[in-house]
Design a protein around this motif. Structure first.
Motif, short mmCIF file in Angstrom:
data_model
loop_
_atom_site.label_atom_id
_atom_site.label_comp_id
_atom_site.label_asym_id
_atom_site.label_seq_id
_atom_site.Cartn_x
_atom_site.Cartn_y
_atom_site.Cartn_z
N ALA A 82 4.22 17.26 14.50
CA ALA A 82 3.80 18.01 13.40
C ALA A 82 4.46 17.18 11.96
O ALA A 82 3.36 17.25 10.98
CB ALA A 82 4.30 19.42 13.14
N ALA A 83 5.32 16.84 11.99
CA ALA A 83 5.99 16.18 10.78
C ALA A 83 5.36 14.76 10.44
O ALA A 83 5.20 14.40 9.29
CB ALA A 83 7.49 15.85 10.93
N ARG A 84 5.06 14.08 11.55
CA ARG A 84 4.64 12.63 11.38
C ARG A 84 3.18 12.48 11.60
O ARG A 84 2.79 11.39 11.51
CB ARG A 84 5.62 11.85 12.15
N GLY A 85 2.46 13.57 12.00
CA GLY A 85 1.06 13.19 12.40
C GLY A 85 0.65 12.35 13.51
O GLY A 85 -0.48 11.73 13.24
N TYR A 86 1.22 12.63 14.56
CA TYR A 86 0.79 11.70 15.75
C TYR A 86 -0.37 12.20 16.22
O TYR A 86 -0.89 13.27 16.01
CB TYR A 86 1.91 11.83 16.81
N ASP A 87 -1.38 11.16 16.70
CA ASP A 87 -2.60 11.53 17.27
C ASP A 87 -2.63 11.77 18.79
O ASP A 87 -3.44 12.33 19.33
CB ASP A 87 -3.37 10.36 17.09
N HIS A 88 -1.33 11.32 19.50
CA HIS A 88 -1.43 11.39 20.93
C HIS A 88 0.08 11.40 21.09
O HIS A 88 0.55 10.47 20.71
CB HIS A 88 -2.29 10.38 21.58
N VAL A 89 0.35 12.11 22.24
CA VAL A 89 1.63 11.89 22.89
C VAL A 89 1.39 11.36 24.47
O VAL A 89 0.53 12.02 24.95
CB VAL A 89 2.54 13.23 22.98
N VAL A 90 2.38 10.43 24.74
CA VAL A 90 2.23 9.89 26.20
C VAL A 90 3.84 9.96 26.66
O VAL A 90 4.71 9.50 26.04
CB VAL A 90 1.79 8.52 26.37
N MET A 91 3.82 10.89 27.85
CA MET A 91 5.24 11.13 28.32
C MET A 91 5.30 11.42 29.95
O MET A 91 4.27 11.62 30.64
CB MET A 91 6.00 12.47 27.62
N GLY A 92 6.33 11.02 30.57
CA GLY A 92 6.81 11.21 31.66
C GLY A 92 6.95 12.51 32.10
O GLY A 92 7.46 13.40 31.36
N HIS A 93 6.99 12.86 33.57
CA HIS A 93 7.18 13.91 33.93
C HIS A 93 7.96 13.75 35.41
O HIS A 93 7.50 13.18 36.28
CB HIS A 93 5.83 14.78 34.05
N HIS A 94 8.98 14.23 35.34
CA HIS A 94 9.88 14.04 36.65
C HIS A 94 9.27 15.08 37.85
O HIS A 94 9.69 14.73 39.08
CB HIS A 94 11.30 14.58 36.41
N GLY A 95 8.33 16.05 38.03
CA GLY A 95 7.75 16.68 38.80
C GLY A 95 8.84 17.65 39.38
O GLY A 95 9.23 17.64 40.49
N ARG B 141 1.22 22.93 26.69
CA ARG B 141 1.01 24.30 26.57
C ARG B 141 0.63 24.63 24.89
O ARG B 141 0.13 25.42 24.53
CB ARG B 141 1.80 25.22 26.97
N ALA B 142 1.42 23.94 24.14
CA ALA B 142 1.30 24.14 22.71
C ALA B 142 -0.15 23.73 22.22
O ALA B 142 -0.60 24.24 21.32
CB ALA B 142 2.25 23.21 21.92
N ASP B 143 -0.76 22.78 22.93
CA ASP B 143 -2.02 22.43 22.67
C ASP B 143 -2.29 22.20 21.14
O ASP B 143 -3.21 22.49 20.47
CB ASP B 143 -2.97 23.50 23.11
N ARG B 144 -1.43 21.37 20.68
CA ARG B 144 -1.40 20.75 19.28
C ARG B 144 -2.01 19.49 19.14
O ARG B 144 -2.37 19.13 17.85
CB ARG B 144 0.00 20.99 18.43
N VAL B 145 -1.80 18.61 20.17
CA VAL B 145 -2.10 17.28 19.96
C VAL B 145 -2.35 16.65 21.68
O VAL B 145 -2.09 17.30 22.56
CB VAL B 145 -1.21 16.47 19.55
N PRO B 146 -3.52 15.85 21.64
CA PRO B 146 -3.86 15.16 22.84
C PRO B 146 -2.69 14.65 24.00
O PRO B 146 -1.81 13.85 22.99
CB PRO B 146 -4.92 14.35 22.71
N VAL B 147 -2.33 15.20 25.10
CA VAL B 147 -1.11 14.56 25.61
C VAL B 147 -1.55 14.01 27.00
O VAL B 147 -2.37 14.28 27.78
CB VAL B 147 -0.39 15.70 25.99
N THR B 148 -0.91 12.91 27.32
CA THR B 148 -1.21 12.22 28.55
C THR B 148 0.39 12.45 29.15
O THR B 148 1.13 11.78 28.72
CB THR B 148 -1.42 10.59 28.44
N VAL B 149 0.37 12.95 30.57
CA VAL B 149 1.51 12.96 31.23
C VAL B 149 1.41 12.06 32.58
O VAL B 149 0.46 12.16 33.16
CB VAL B 149 1.86 14.49 31.89
N ILE B 150 2.37 11.30 32.57
CA ILE B 150 2.56 10.13 33.56
C ILE B 150 3.44 10.41 34.34
O ILE B 150 4.90 10.69 34.23
CB ILE B 150 2.69 8.72 33.00
N PRO B 151 3.12 10.53 35.92
CA PRO B 151 4.38 11.07 36.92
C PRO B 151 5.25 10.04 37.31
O PRO B 151 4.90 8.70 37.01
CB PRO B 151 3.52 11.35 38.18
#
Length: 130
Positions: free
Chosen positions: A89-102, A120-130
């Motif tokens: 929200a503060a910096r206006g990112y277009d996309h978040v890419v993050m890992g998930h530990h499963g 779940r916040a559905d504020r920005v496109p997110v790619t989750v990498i396992p």
């Protein structure tokens, strides 16, 4: 495209960072990397060094930032997810890419999941990498 890549000391977060670097490169964008740690975390320097090596190997110029919290002895993952959303929200990112530990159901119930919170916040496109 301005991409945020939160990292911790896990392999999945660094796989996500590699993907974020490729994504930003492909779309002539930029990557910001953030690591949430307590102020005395011994692993923070190692995480930043590893992130810089990945970015350098892919030829991506990026900012790697440690967000230090003096009172972060125990921080549930959903709290980290909220901090990620605040940065978005503060910096206006277009996309978040993050890992998930499963993590399993019990671990998620106790600790939460940063990736789940951001998704779940559905504020920005997110790619989750396992």
């Amino acid at each position: 495209m301005h991409v945020l890549a939160p990292v911790d000391d896990s392999d999945c977060s660094f796989r996500a960072l590699g993907f974020a670097a490729e994504l930003a490169d492909r779309y002539d964008g930029s990557v910001d990397v953030v690591h949430f740690a307590d102020r005395d975390a011994a692993d923070a320097d190692a995480v930043v060094d590893r992130a810089n090596r990945i970015l350098d190997a892919q030829g991506v110029d990026a900012d790697v930032e440690v967000s230090a919290d003096a009172d972060a002895e125990f921080r549930p993952s959903d709290s980290v997810g909220e901090q990620i959303l605040e940065l978005v929200a503060a910096r206006g990112y277009d996309h978040v890419v993050m890992g998930h530990h499963g993590a399993g159901t019990l671990e998620r119930a106790i600790l939460g999941s940063a990736a789940e919170t951001v998704l779940r916040a559905d504020r920005v496109p997110v790619t989750v990498i396992p």
